[in-house]
Scaffold this motif. Structure first.
Motif, mmCIF file in Angstrom:
data_model
loop_
_atom_site.group_PDB
_atom_site.id
_atom_site.type_symbol
_atom_site.label_atom_id
_atom_site.label_comp_id
_atom_site.label_asym_id
_atom_site.label_seq_id
_atom_site.Cartn_x
_atom_site.Cartn_y
_atom_site.Cartn_z
ATOM 1 N N ASP A 131 6.027 3.876 30.558
ATOM 2 C CA ASP A 131 6.696 3.813 31.855
ATOM 3 C C ASP A 131 5.761 4.294 32.983
ATOM 4 O O ASP A 131 5.703 3.700 34.067
ATOM 5 N N LEU A 132 5.026 5.364 32.687
ATOM 6 C CA LEU A 132 4.079 5.879 33.686
ATOM 7 C C LEU A 132 2.942 4.895 33.923
ATOM 8 O O LEU A 132 2.482 4.693 35.052
ATOM 9 N N TYR A 133 2.515 4.243 32.815
ATOM 10 C CA TYR A 133 1.435 3.262 32.950
ATOM 11 C C TYR A 133 1.906 2.059 33.772
ATOM 12 O O TYR A 133 1.167 1.525 34.615
ATOM 13 N N ASP A 134 3.154 1.640 33.534
ATOM 14 C CA ASP A 134 3.694 0.520 34.311
ATOM 15 C C ASP A 134 3.827 0.878 35.789
ATOM 16 O O ASP A 134 3.737 0.006 36.671
ATOM 17 N N GLY A 135 4.051 2.172 36.092
ATOM 18 C CA GLY A 135 4.148 2.611 37.506
ATOM 19 C C GLY A 135 2.822 3.098 38.066
ATOM 20 O O GLY A 135 2.823 3.768 39.108
ATOM 21 N N ASN A 136 1.725 2.811 37.358
ATOM 22 C CA ASN A 136 0.378 3.199 37.797
ATOM 23 C C ASN A 136 0.225 4.709 37.919
ATOM 24 O O ASN A 136 -0.581 5.213 38.704
ATOM 25 N N LEU A 137 1.040 5.451 37.121
ATOM 26 C CA LEU A 137 0.926 6.913 37.148
ATOM 27 C C LEU A 137 0.178 7.439 35.920
ATOM 28 O O LEU A 137 -0.046 8.643 35.791
ATOM 29 N N ALA A 138 -0.187 6.549 35.009
ATOM 30 C CA ALA A 138 -0.978 6.920 33.827
ATOM 31 C C ALA A 138 -1.974 5.814 33.560
ATOM 32 O O ALA A 138 -1.737 4.643 33.910
ATOM 33 N N THR A 139 -3.079 6.188 32.964
ATOM 34 C CA THR A 139 -4.126 5.202 32.695
ATOM 35 C C THR A 139 -3.807 4.423 31.402
ATOM 36 O O THR A 139 -2.961 4.825 30.581
ATOM 37 N N GLU A 140 -4.502 3.333 31.266
ATOM 38 C CA GLU A 140 -4.331 2.538 30.049
ATOM 39 C C GLU A 140 -4.766 3.327 28.819
ATOM 40 O O GLU A 140 -4.186 3.204 27.746
ATOM 41 N N ARG A 141 -5.754 4.159 29.013
ATOM 42 C CA ARG A 141 -6.245 4.985 27.914
ATOM 43 C C ARG A 141 -5.160 5.951 27.440
ATOM 44 O O ARG A 141 -4.999 6.178 26.221
ATOM 45 N N ASP A 142 -4.416 6.525 28.385
ATOM 46 C CA ASP A 142 -3.329 7.445 28.018
ATOM 47 C C ASP A 142 -2.262 6.716 27.196
ATOM 48 O O ASP A 142 -1.729 7.245 26.210
ATOM 49 N N TYR A 143 -1.963 5.493 27.611
ATOM 50 C CA TYR A 143 -0.928 4.725 26.904
ATOM 51 C C TYR A 143 -1.394 4.353 25.493
ATOM 52 O O TYR A 143 -0.650 4.488 24.509
ATOM 53 N N SER A 145 -3.575 5.915 23.690
ATOM 54 C CA SER A 145 -3.636 7.143 22.895
ATOM 55 C C SER A 145 -2.249 7.524 22.376
ATOM 56 O O SER A 145 -2.092 7.915 21.203
ATOM 57 N N ALA A 146 -1.230 7.389 23.225
ATOM 58 C CA ALA A 146 0.139 7.698 22.793
ATOM 59 C C ALA A 146 0.606 6.716 21.720
ATOM 60 O O ALA A 146 1.312 7.079 20.765
ATOM 61 N N LYS A 147 0.181 5.471 21.853
ATOM 62 C CA LYS A 147 0.551 4.456 20.861
ATOM 63 C C LYS A 147 -0.108 4.740 19.516
ATOM 64 O O LYS A 147 0.507 4.571 18.451
ATOM 65 N N VAL A 148 -1.349 5.188 19.541
ATOM 66 C CA VAL A 148 -2.063 5.542 18.306
ATOM 67 C C VAL A 148 -1.372 6.707 17.607
ATOM 68 O O VAL A 148 -1.192 6.700 16.376
ATOM 69 N N GLU A 149 -0.938 7.697 18.375
ATOM 70 C CA GLU A 149 -0.258 8.856 17.779
ATOM 71 C C GLU A 149 1.059 8.447 17.123
ATOM 72 O O GLU A 149 1.425 8.953 16.060
ATOM 73 N N TYR A 150 1.739 7.518 17.775
ATOM 74 C CA TYR A 150 3.004 7.034 17.200
ATOM 75 C C TYR A 150 2.754 6.286 15.884
ATOM 76 O O TYR A 150 3.468 6.483 14.895
ATOM 77 N N ASN A 151 1.730 5.433 15.835
ATOM 78 C CA ASN A 151 1.405 4.701 14.610
ATOM 79 C C ASN A 151 0.988 5.652 13.491
ATOM 80 O O ASN A 151 1.304 5.429 12.306
ATOM 81 N N LYS A 152 0.261 6.718 13.854
ATOM 82 C CA LYS A 152 -0.129 7.716 12.849
ATOM 83 C C LYS A 152 1.098 8.421 12.285
ATOM 84 O O LYS A 152 1.182 8.691 11.079
ATOM 85 N N ALA A 153 2.061 8.709 13.169
ATOM 86 C CA ALA A 153 3.291 9.367 12.714
ATOM 87 C C ALA A 153 4.070 8.457 11.762
ATOM 88 O O ALA A 153 4.634 8.919 10.757
#
Length: 360
Positions: A131-143, A145-153
């Motif tokens: 949501d933050l990435y879609d609103g330009n409040l987070a970088t693509e790298r942050d998104y 990284s969060a996706k990688v953590e979810y896949n690891k979980a």
């Protein structure tokens, strides 16, 4: 020397006396009415030509069919809480045989719970970052990284569930289930005992005994006479009068250096569970003598032994005659002989007394 001349019955004394006093030669039906009656009522069997069959006797014992047997081990260490079956009990596939209390199972359950919680957290974090990435409040790298953590979980949760599925335990309790329907042939645990995961001995062995193996020992001198497919007759010490038939289906081509024997296997159907593991058995192998010439065969009971010689009583149109034969071999109720011809009729009842009368 064995002689039957002293075993004549009183009724026959009259016959033999008449023959000996009146006519020194063999009696015919016309010469003696009593002997004529005996001749008419004797039982005979024809001389036949058969292939000689050799029998080899082996010793062995019953074993469970390894293709229908399962050994049950504990995949987790723990303490036995309960044992629900005894040695010899029949169990159904999936039935609980014992329950363990295990710290390893408790740890496995805890790992699943923690992995599920981690999946929930990383999923929410990934969604928020998106949501933050879609609103330009987070970088693509942050998104990413969060996706990688979810896949690891997700991967950790999958691993924890697989470990739990392998052990089969839940909430610190580990259950041992019967892998097949059969009988408990081995039990190596008692209540309140400790079980280690690295124990080499099975806690239970379950075997389906509707088909069993007969393992027999063949002596070195008989190895070349035994072949796959040879017909056998098996008898047990428990029921020696009931034979079981089968065929040799496997030859273990390894010689035991201690006993100088080779093992052979016979698979036997056992629908009534009469053949139990560890029973001692006697195996008679009917050895195939293909290629050998036919031999004259008569019932063994027709032979009369006198003065270390073998005789039979032959019946023909001229009456009864004594004929000396050469005995080659006895096999159960048959005898292979020389000195007769195919089709001759040999007497099979009262032959001892008739021999006595004719030889006086």
């Amino acid at each position: 020397m064995i002689s039957y001349k002293s075993t004549i019955i009183p009724a026959f004394v009259v016959i033999t006396t008449a023959i000996a006093c009146g006519r020194p030669e063999a009696a015919t039906p016309k010469e003696n009415g009593a002997l004529d009656s005996i001749i008419r009522n004797v039982t005979t069997a024809p001389v036949t030509v058969e292939t000689e069959k050799e029998s080899i006797k082996l010793n062995g014992k019953i074993q469970a069919n390894e293709d229908h047997q399962a050994k049950v081990y504990a995949l987790a260490s723990g303490k036995i809480k309960s044992v629900n079956v005894a040695l010899g009990d029949k169990v159904q596939k999936g039935q609980t045989m014992a329950v363990l209390q295990s710290m390893e199972v408790a740890s496995s359950s805890n790992d699943v719970t923690l992995a599920e919680s981690n999946v929930t957290i990383t999923k929410k974090n990934m969604e928020s970052t998106k949501d933050l990435y879609d609103g330009n409040l987070a970088t693509e790298r942050d998104y990413l990284s969060a996706k990688v953590e979810y896949n690891k979980a997700l991967s950790e949760l999958n691993k924890a569930k697989q470990v739990q599925a392998i052990t089969g335990g839940k909430n610190a309790l580990y259950e041992l289930h019967a892998p097949l329907t059969g009988y408990v042939t081995e039990r190596n645990i008692t209540g309140n005992s400790e079980v280690r995961q690295d124990n080499n001995n099975p806690l239970f062995t379950v075997a389906d005994l509707t088909n069993v193996w007969v393992i027999a020992n063949v002596y070195e001198s008989d190895i070349n006479k035994i072949h796959t497919g040879d017909e056998v007759t098996v008898t047990t010490l428990a029921n020696p009068n009931k034979p079981y038939t089968g065929k040799i289906d496997k030859i273990y081509n390894v010689l035991d250096p201690a006993t100088r024997t080779m093992k052979v296997r016979i698979s036997m159907p056992n629908p009534n569970n009469e053949l139990m593991p560890e029973m001692f058995v006697t195996v008679k192998v009917n050895v195939d003598q293909s290629g050998s010439s036919g031999l004259l065969s008569i019932p063994s009971q027709a032979i009369v032994l006198d003065d270390s010689k073998n005789f039979v009583i032959v019946k023909d149109t001229g009456g009864l005659h004594i004929k000396e034969i050469q005995l080659i071999r006895r096999v159960d109720a048959k005898a292979y002989v020389q000195g007769l011809k195919e089709g001759d009729q040999v007497v099979t009842n009262s032959q001892v007394f008739i021999y006595q009368a004719l030889s006086e």
